[in-house]
Design a protein around this motif. Structure first.
Motif, mmCIF file in Angstrom:
data_model
loop_
_atom_site.group_PDB
_atom_site.id
_atom_site.type_symbol
_atom_site.label_atom_id
_atom_site.label_comp_id
_atom_site.label_asym_id
_atom_site.label_seq_id
_atom_site.Cartn_x
_atom_site.Cartn_y
_atom_site.Cartn_z
ATOM 1 N N LYS A 421 18.816 24.712 -20.881
ATOM 2 C CA LYS A 421 17.998 25.702 -21.583
ATOM 3 C C LYS A 421 16.688 25.931 -20.826
ATOM 4 C CE LYS A 421 16.632 26.741 -26.299
ATOM 5 N NZ LYS A 421 16.423 26.108 -27.618
ATOM 6 N N GLU A 422 16.105 24.829 -20.402
ATOM 7 C CA GLU A 422 14.863 24.888 -19.650
ATOM 8 C C GLU A 422 15.054 25.740 -18.392
ATOM 9 O OE1 GLU A 422 12.596 21.466 -17.351
ATOM 10 O OE2 GLU A 422 13.079 20.924 -19.434
ATOM 11 N N GLN A 423 16.183 25.473 -17.721
ATOM 12 C CA GLN A 423 16.510 26.198 -16.491
ATOM 13 C C GLN A 423 16.689 27.693 -16.752
ATOM 14 O OE1 GLN A 423 18.221 24.900 -13.243
ATOM 15 N NE2 GLN A 423 16.564 23.443 -13.506
ATOM 16 N N ALA A 424 17.454 27.967 -17.831
ATOM 17 C CA ALA A 424 17.729 29.385 -18.152
ATOM 18 C C ALA A 424 16.428 30.092 -18.501
ATOM 19 C CB ALA A 424 18.711 29.471 -19.316
ATOM 20 N N GLY A 425 15.545 29.366 -19.183
ATOM 21 C CA GLY A 425 14.267 29.957 -19.567
ATOM 22 C C GLY A 425 13.366 30.167 -18.366
#
Ligand code: ATP
Ligand code: MG
Length: 426
Positions: A421-425
């Motif tokens: 999620k962090e990466q996608a964000g």
């Protein structure tokens, strides 16, 4: 014994390609929603008469291209060569004239035509089909064109151009047909065999012939739009004004014809890329008398069909995006075979948490499993080693950075999701 292969002209759509199909269908469904078209699933075979009457028995499709068979009860059935006739049958059969008009419907699926297979031409191919049935308003024709353009724009096709024509109606077309025949008569022996046969039965189709000789002869043929009755002329003008209003660049093309009585007024094709006419991605038009031809009452309609194989070919040629290729998030690796039951339950837990994951079932050693993890495209390898397991933990290796972390088994799914999620964000 010789291994059986797929029939000629029929293709398997393999995983390397099927994700592109899924993307095209997804975009089609979004655009359908955007324009208020509702999806129907139509049967793949119908009574032969539906196509013989609904497409017309002087068309190439009906004369030469249908897959017709007799079923066990002796009925003549045909694998659908296109969807419009079925859609109109469906509309009539379910009394959709009693609902809001026009009924705006779409479908997708395989079509069958016995043609010479070549690039972009198959015996089983897929179409996206959009139809607006029940009204004559030229603004619906504009909407249909707008829908096709929005679909192709979202699919990343560029240099979209609309080729348009009007083929008139049963009132004005007979005069035009006679004039066209009078023009062609002196050239009859120079036309190709098919066109000679078309001369009496469906002369307008000669304008559509792809043979060099026929193209040359028809260059100077009378123009159908100059022979439109007042109603058709006004319909065509409003249609063209509408195209201008939506900023669609269009070109008049007098070769765009179908020529049968139930095809009326608007005919159009959308081309993409720099190849122009060679690159038609869809074809469509109005068919105000089709419903009557298949036994219904007067029901106007307009629509288009796009061939998915050709759309995908055009997208590939233009380097368009097919969205994100499906990949997996995690690959579960076991250091020892004894950890396999644990791996299965861990894998199941990850999946229940919405992580896309997989493991090795071929009994490979740990190194090969790690290789399989990389080639699977997974972002993480979750390594179940005996030491980690004894601590109730799993080693999670980020395959893109090589960084390895240890997570408690029961928290692993959550942690992996947080990283993703962090990466996608970011
Ligand atoms: P063509 O002139 O190429 O034969 P058509 O006039 O027969 O096309 P339509 O009946 O209008 O085509 O069908 C609409 C679309 O379906 C075409 O624009 C094309 O993208 C696709 N299509 C038609 N026939 C085939 C086929 N045999 N294989 C793959 N796609 C096809
Ligand atoms: Mg064809």
């Amino acid at each position: 014994m010789v291994a059986i292969k797929a029939p000629r002209g029929v293709r398997d759509i393999l995983p390397d390609e099927s994700w592109k199909w899924a993307y095209v269908l997804e975009v089609a469904s979004e655009v359908a929603d955007l324009f208020g078209y509702r999806e129907v699933h139509l049967p793949i075979f119908e009574d032969t008469a539906l196509f013989a009457r609904g497409i017309g028995d002087t068309t190439d499709v009906v004369e030469k291209e249908m897959y017709t068979f007799t079923d066990r009860s002796g009925r003549s059935l045909t694998l659908r060569p296109e969807a419009t006739a079925s859609m109109v049958r469906c509309y009539l059969e379910h009394g959709m004239q009693r609902e809001k008009q026009p009924a705006k419907l779409w479908c997708s699926g395989p079509m069958f035509r016995y043609e010479r297979p070549q690039k972009g031409r198959y015996r089983q191919f897929w179409q996206l089909d959009f139809e607006a049935i029940g009204v004559q308003d030229p603004m619906v024709d504009v909407e249909i064109v707008a829908l096709s353009l929005e679909l192709f724009r979202r699919l990343g096709l560029s240099n979209l151009e609309v080729m348009v024509n009007s083929v008139g109606c049963p009132r004005c077309r007979p005069t035009y047909r006679e004039e066209l025949k009078a023009y062609l008569a002196p050239h009859l022996d120079e036309l190709c065999d098919s066109c000679r046969a078309r001369f009496d039965r469906n002369p307008l189709r000669i304008l559509d012939c792809k043979e060099e000789g026929c193209i040359e002869i028809t260059q100077g043929a009378p123009d159908v739009v100059e022979h439109l009755c007042e109603e058709c002329r006004s319909h065509f003008d409003q249609f063209l004004n509408g195209l201008e209003a939506i900023g669609a660049s269009y070109r008049l093309n007098k070769r765009l014809v179908r020529g049968l009585d139930y095809y009326t007024k608007t005919a159009f094709e959308v081309t993409s890329g720099k190849l122009g006419a060679q690159n038609a991605v869809c074809g469509g038009g109005r068919y105000d008398h089709l419903a009557e031809a298949i036994g219904g009452s007067f029901t106007p309609g307009v629509g288009f069909a796009a061939g998915i194989e050709r759309v995908i070919l055009s997208m590939e040629e233009e380097g368009a995006s097919f969205g994100e290729r499906p990949s997996i998030d995690a690959f579960v690796v076991t250091a020892e075979a004894s950890a396999r039951p644990k791996a299965v339950s861990f894998l199941h837990e990850l999946r229940r948490n919405g992580l896309r994951c997989d493991m090795d079932y071929a009994g490979k050693g740990m190194r090969s499993q790690l290789k399989a993890a990389s080639s699977s495209g997974a972002r993480f390898a979750c390594i179940l080693g005996s030491e980690e397991l004894s601590r109730g933990a799993v080693a999670v290796k980020d395959l893109s950075s090589g960084k390895q972390q240890e997570f408690p088994l029961e928290k692993a799914a959550e942690r992996i999701k947080a990283v993703l999620k962090e990466q996608a964000g970011g």
